[in-house]
Design an enzyme around this catalytic site. Sequence first.
Site, PDB file in Angstrom:
ATOM      1  N   GLU A  88     -30.924 -12.339  38.745  1.00 34.28           N
ATOM      2  CA  GLU A  88     -30.982 -11.239  39.708  1.00 34.28           C
ATOM      3  C   GLU A  88     -29.948 -10.166  39.353  1.00 34.28           C
ATOM      4  O   GLU A  88     -30.220  -8.977  39.442  1.00 34.28           O
ATOM      5  CB  GLU A  88     -30.710 -11.770  41.128  1.00 34.28           C
ATOM      6  CG  GLU A  88     -31.870 -12.556  41.689  1.00 34.28           C
ATOM      7  CD  GLU A  88     -31.465 -13.455  42.854  1.00 34.28           C
ATOM      8  OE1 GLU A  88     -32.206 -13.499  43.827  1.00 34.28           O
ATOM      9  OE2 GLU A  88     -30.410 -14.116  42.779  1.00 34.28           O
ATOM     10  N   PHE A  89     -28.769 -10.634  38.913  1.00 30.77           N
ATOM     11  CA  PHE A  89     -27.720  -9.699  38.513  1.00 30.77           C
ATOM     12  C   PHE A  89     -28.213  -8.843  37.343  1.00 30.77           C
ATOM     13  O   PHE A  89     -28.105  -7.619  37.356  1.00 30.77           O
ATOM     14  CB  PHE A  89     -26.457 -10.468  38.117  1.00 30.77           C
ATOM     15  CG  PHE A  89     -25.299  -9.568  37.779  1.00 30.77           C
ATOM     16  CD1 PHE A  89     -24.419  -9.165  38.759  1.00 30.77           C
ATOM     17  CD2 PHE A  89     -25.092  -9.130  36.466  1.00 30.77           C
ATOM     18  CE1 PHE A  89     -23.347  -8.332  38.461  1.00 30.77           C
ATOM     19  CE2 PHE A  89     -24.036  -8.285  36.166  1.00 30.77           C
ATOM     20  CZ  PHE A  89     -23.161  -7.892  37.165  1.00 30.77           C
ATOM     21  N   CYS A 127     -20.087 -26.537  68.988  1.00 28.85           N
ATOM     22  CA  CYS A 127     -20.134 -27.659  68.050  1.00 28.85           C
ATOM     23  C   CYS A 127     -21.346 -28.539  68.337  1.00 28.85           C
ATOM     24  O   CYS A 127     -21.538 -28.982  69.469  1.00 28.85           O
ATOM     25  CB  CYS A 127     -18.849 -28.483  68.169  1.00 28.85           C
ATOM     26  SG  CYS A 127     -18.909 -29.969  67.158  1.00 28.85           S
ATOM     27  N   GLU A 153     -16.914 -21.644  23.561  1.00 31.02           N
ATOM     28  CA  GLU A 153     -17.060 -21.699  25.007  1.00 31.02           C
ATOM     29  C   GLU A 153     -16.304 -22.909  25.542  1.00 31.02           C
ATOM     30  O   GLU A 153     -16.476 -24.019  25.031  1.00 31.02           O
ATOM     31  CB  GLU A 153     -18.559 -21.842  25.312  1.00 31.02           C
ATOM     32  CG  GLU A 153     -18.947 -21.376  26.668  1.00 31.02           C
ATOM     33  CD  GLU A 153     -19.124 -19.858  26.762  1.00 31.02           C
ATOM     34  OE1 GLU A 153     -18.829 -19.127  25.780  1.00 31.02           O
ATOM     35  OE2 GLU A 153     -19.536 -19.424  27.846  1.00 31.02           O
ATOM     36  N   ARG A 209     -11.624 -14.067  27.395  1.00 28.58           N
ATOM     37  CA  ARG A 209     -12.317 -12.841  27.056  1.00 28.58           C
ATOM     38  C   ARG A 209     -11.701 -11.629  27.765  1.00 28.58           C
ATOM     39  O   ARG A 209     -11.659 -10.531  27.225  1.00 28.58           O
ATOM     40  CB  ARG A 209     -13.770 -13.001  27.456  1.00 28.58           C
ATOM     41  CG  ARG A 209     -14.574 -11.792  27.226  1.00 28.58           C
ATOM     42  CD  ARG A 209     -16.030 -12.149  27.324  1.00 28.58           C
ATOM     43  NE  ARG A 209     -16.827 -10.984  27.202  1.00 28.58           N
ATOM     44  CZ  ARG A 209     -17.763 -10.646  28.069  1.00 28.58           C
ATOM     45  NH1 ARG A 209     -18.004 -11.413  29.100  1.00 28.58           N
ATOM     46  NH2 ARG A 209     -18.474  -9.569  27.886  1.00 28.58           N
ATOM     47  N   CYS A 217     -19.988 -32.043  69.722  1.00 26.14           N
ATOM     48  CA  CYS A 217     -19.255 -32.244  70.982  1.00 26.14           C
ATOM     49  C   CYS A 217     -19.403 -31.088  71.958  1.00 26.14           C
ATOM     50  O   CYS A 217     -18.889 -31.147  73.078  1.00 26.14           O
ATOM     51  CB  CYS A 217     -17.777 -32.497  70.688  1.00 26.14           C
ATOM     52  SG  CYS A 217     -16.915 -31.024  70.107  1.00 26.14           S
ATOM     53  N   LYS A 266     -26.878 -21.727  24.148  1.00 20.94           N
ATOM     54  CA  LYS A 266     -25.955 -20.835  24.833  1.00 20.94           C
ATOM     55  C   LYS A 266     -25.244 -21.670  25.892  1.00 20.94           C
ATOM     56  O   LYS A 266     -25.838 -22.061  26.895  1.00 20.94           O
ATOM     57  CB  LYS A 266     -26.708 -19.670  25.473  1.00 20.94           C
ATOM     58  CG  LYS A 266     -25.804 -18.632  26.082  1.00 20.94           C
ATOM     59  CD  LYS A 266     -26.592 -17.381  26.426  1.00 20.94           C
ATOM     60  CE  LYS A 266     -25.698 -16.237  26.846  1.00 20.94           C
ATOM     61  NZ  LYS A 266     -24.803 -16.559  27.947  1.00 20.94           N
ATOM     62  N   TYR A 312     -18.512 -19.230  16.541  1.00 22.98           N
ATOM     63  CA  TYR A 312     -18.408 -17.932  15.852  1.00 22.98           C
ATOM     64  C   TYR A 312     -17.075 -17.878  15.107  1.00 22.98           C
ATOM     65  O   TYR A 312     -16.020 -17.979  15.721  1.00 22.98           O
ATOM     66  CB  TYR A 312     -18.491 -16.829  16.918  1.00 22.98           C
ATOM     67  CG  TYR A 312     -18.583 -15.400  16.416  1.00 22.98           C
ATOM     68  CD1 TYR A 312     -19.020 -15.092  15.129  1.00 22.98           C
ATOM     69  CD2 TYR A 312     -18.260 -14.351  17.266  1.00 22.98           C
ATOM     70  CE1 TYR A 312     -19.110 -13.774  14.712  1.00 22.98           C
ATOM     71  CE2 TYR A 312     -18.353 -13.025  16.865  1.00 22.98           C
ATOM     72  CZ  TYR A 312     -18.777 -12.751  15.588  1.00 22.98           C
ATOM     73  OH  TYR A 312     -18.872 -11.449  15.183  1.00 22.98           O
TER      74      TYR A 312
HETATM   75  S1  IVH Z   1     -22.043 -15.532  20.199  1.00 24.70           S
HETATM   76  C1  IVH Z   1     -20.719 -11.173  19.339  1.00 24.70           C
HETATM   77  N1  IVH Z   1     -22.992 -17.911  20.698  1.00 24.70           N
HETATM   78  O1  IVH Z   1     -22.347 -15.979  25.912  1.00 24.70           O
HETATM   79  C2  IVH Z   1     -21.403 -12.426  19.770  1.00 24.70           C
HETATM   80  N2  IVH Z   1     -22.046 -16.696  22.515  1.00 24.70           N
HETATM   81  O2  IVH Z   1     -23.416 -13.295  26.767  1.00 24.70           O
HETATM   82  C3  IVH Z   1     -20.456 -13.437  20.290  1.00 24.70           C
HETATM   83  N3  IVH Z   1     -22.009 -17.929  24.634  1.00 24.70           N
HETATM   84  O3  IVH Z   1     -19.470 -14.023  25.572  1.00 24.70           O
HETATM   85  C4  IVH Z   1     -21.051 -14.462  21.124  1.00 24.70           C
HETATM   86  N4  IVH Z   1     -22.939 -19.788  23.874  1.00 24.70           N
HETATM   87  O4  IVH Z   1     -19.149 -16.521  26.057  1.00 24.70           O
HETATM   88  C5  IVH Z   1     -22.407 -16.825  21.211  1.00 24.70           C
HETATM   89  N5  IVH Z   1     -23.828 -20.055  20.966  1.00 24.70           N
HETATM   90  C6  IVH Z   1     -23.241 -18.988  21.478  1.00 24.70           C
HETATM   91  C7  IVH Z   1     -22.869 -18.908  22.831  1.00 24.70           C
HETATM   92  C8  IVH Z   1     -22.279 -17.731  23.318  1.00 24.70           C
HETATM   93  C9  IVH Z   1     -22.421 -19.184  24.930  1.00 24.70           C
HETATM   94  C10 IVH Z   1     -21.429 -16.985  25.610  1.00 24.70           C
HETATM   95  C11 IVH Z   1     -20.183 -16.269  25.128  1.00 24.70           C
HETATM   96  C12 IVH Z   1     -20.521 -14.823  25.152  1.00 24.70           C
HETATM   97  C13 IVH Z   1     -21.665 -14.760  26.099  1.00 24.70           C
HETATM   98  C14 IVH Z   1     -22.547 -13.586  25.746  1.00 24.70           C
END
Ligand code: IVH
Length: 668
Positions: free
Chosen positions: A34-35, A405, A172, A135, A408, A114, A225
Site C-alpha cells: 500500500e505504501f 470494562c 541484511e 543505512r 467488571c 530479498k 553485496y
Molecule cells: S541489493 C544497490 N540484495 O532491500 C543494491 N538488497 O529495497 C543494494 N535487501 O536496502 C541492495 N535482500 O536492505 C540487495 N538480496 C538482496 C537483498 C537486499 C534484502 C534489502 C536491502 C536494500 C533493500 C532495497
Amino acid sequence: MSDPKERVAQLRHLLNEHNYHYYVENDPQISDREFDALMHELEALELEHPGLDDPLSPTHRVGSDLSKGFEQVEHIYPMLSLANTYSPAEVDQWLERTRTALMGEEPAVVGELKFDGTGISLIYEHGRLVRAVTRGDGTRGDVVTDNVKTIRSIPLELRGEGWPDFFEIRGEIVMPWSAFERLNEERAFNEEPLFANPRNAAAGTLKLQNPAEVARRGLDAYLYYLLGDNLPFDTHYENMQAARSWGFRVSDRMTRLYSSAEVEAYITRMDRERKELPVATDGLVFKVDSLRQQLNLGFTAKSPRWAIAYKFAAERACTRLLSVSFDVGRMGTITPVANLEPVLLSGTVVKRASMHNEDIMRQLDVHEGDMLYVEKGGEIIPKIVDVDRSARQPGALPVAFVSHCPACGTPLVRVEGEASWVCPNKWGCVPQITGRVEHYVGRRMMNIDGIGEETAATLFASGLVGNIADLYDLTVDSLMTLDGIARKGAERIVQGVQASKQVPFERVVYALSIPYVGETTAKKVARTAGNIDRLMAMTETELTGIEDVGPRIARSIVDYFAAPVNRSIVERLRAAGVRMAVPERDPAEVSDVLGGKSFVISGVFERHSRDDYKALIESNGGRNVGSISKKTDYVLAGANMGPAKLEKAQKLGIPVIGEDEFLAMIGQ
Ligand code: IVH
C-alpha cells in the site's frame, strides 16, 4: 479527488505520516504494498505536473532510520534502494530493457532472496571488521559496531584467503522466526507492545543501547553485496561465493539464471521454498551478474539500473466478522479482537485477529458483519488490514470501542499519550487478578508449577487466592477441596510455593507485575536498590538515575509502592520468607578503596559487563551516578563512549579512565 495539487499535498502528508510510523516508531500502519502504491501515485503526479515538485517531497528521499545516541558516519558508497515491482511481467520488461541497454548482449542474471530485515554495511580492513553502519538516510548511517559484533554469523576476523585489504560488504540483519516468536511471547507476557514483524524487531534491536540485550535477542545476518576497488572476481556471483569462503553467511538460494524462462521458474520455485526458510523474506532480487555490465548500466538517482526487486504479495484472506471481543490483560489493557468466520491462511485456520487498539480499530472503520481482510505478512498474530466496504450490509452499524470494562463493568480510562484504554479496577477485575497470579507463578518469575490459567481462575473463584500473597497460605488440604485438584497436584503447588522462597530478589521484583517493569528493568532496579525497603523509598528522580529507567517507568514504580494494598502484599510476601534483598556480599570481597567517590559509566567494555562494573564500584565503596555533573569524580569509559559525554567530562575537568585503570584502582 480531481485537483492534482490537492492530491499531491494529501499524498505527501500520508507518506510522511507512514514514514514516521515505519522508521521512527517501528510500527508500520499499512503494508509495504500500500505504501508503494501511494508512492508510485505521487511519483506519477509529480512527473506529470513538474510545477508541483518540491525538494522536500517524500519521493526525494530514501527513508531515514538515523537515531540519537549513535555516532554517525558518511557511507563510502551511498546505500541506495532498489526499484521494485509486484509482477513477474515487469521483471521480464526490466530484463528486456537491460538487454537493449547492453546493445543486445545477453546478461546472465543472479536471482537471490530479498531478506526482510534491516540493511547493514560492514567495513573490513586487513581481514578484520572495523565498522558496521546502518543505512540511515542512505548517505549517512549510525555506527552500530558493538551491537553487530554480537551477531555470531558475522565474522570478526576473516577466514580463508584472497580478500582485498579494504572492502565493504552489505547485507541484511534479520531476526529469525524462532527468535522473533520468543521475543514477542515475552513481550506479550509483559504487556509490552509487540513487534509487528521480524523486520521491525531486527531494526529495533539493532538500535538498542545495550549490546548484551542485543546478543540475547538472537539476530542473524545474510550478506549479498561486495564493494571495493580490488574485488577478486568480475562477477557478482563469484564474489559472493568468495565471501562465503571468508566466513560470511551467503544464502545458498543465490542462483545464476540465463534466460527469461529461468527467471520465471525461479520466481515460482522461490515463492514455494521461502515458506520453509528460518527467516522472513519479502521477495526476490535480480542482479546483472557481470560487474562490467553493471558499470555500463549505472544508476538512477535512487537505485541501480542493474538490479530489480520482485516483491511477494503478502498472503491475505477475506472473511466475515462475527463479533468483536475486548480482552483484558493483567495490567488492565484492553485489546479489541475480531472473532472471524474461520478461514484458511498460509496453512493455519484463523478465527481471531487483533485490532490492537482503538485508534487502529477506528482507522479500519469496522462495521458489524463486515467482510475483513486478514493478513499474516510477517506477524505471528494475524491482523485485520482492511475492510471490503462494497460488501457492507445496508444498515450495518459501526463497531464501537467499549467504554466500560467487559469483565467488571468499570468505566475505562485512557492513558495519557498512549493509544490504549485501561480498566482501573485493579483489585476487582477478575482477569487482571488472575493474570497477575499467572504472571507471578511463571517460569521466569517465581517458577511455581501447577498453576495455569484455569487453576488461577478456580483459586480466585473459591476465594483462596485473591492476590499473590495468598499463595503462601495454601495447604494441600485447602487445595484438595477444589474441583479438579487431586492430592498430587495440590502437593506440587505447595512444593512450588515453598521453593519460590529461594528465587532471587531480581525475579521477585519482576514477578510483582509493576506496570512497564519488564525482566531487564526489574533486574537493574533490584540490583541498584539492593533491597525492597530501599526500592520502596526511592523517588522518581533517583529511579530515573538507573540505566534504562525513564520517567514513565519511574512514575509507575513510585505509584505501585504508594498503594497501601501493594505495600501490604509485599509485607506478607516478606513474612512468608520470599527474598526481599540481593544477597549480602562476602565481607572479604568488600572494600572501601573508592571511598564514596562517584562514577559515571559510559560505553562498552571488554573485561567485564557494565553491570559488573557497577557492582564493583559499589562493593568497593564507590557510588554510581547516572549523568556527568560537577560533582562526578570519575568517568569510567569503554569503547564507543558518546562524544557529547566525553566533551562534557573534559569541559568539567573530570578524569576519564579506562577499564584497566579502574581495575588497577581497586587492586584487580
Ligand atoms: S541489493 C544497490 N540484495 O532491500 C543494491 N538488497 O529495497 C543494494 N535487501 O536496502 C541492495 N535482500 O536492505 C540487495 N538480496 C538482496 C537483498 C537486499 C534484502 C534489502 C536491502 C536494500 C533493500 C532495497
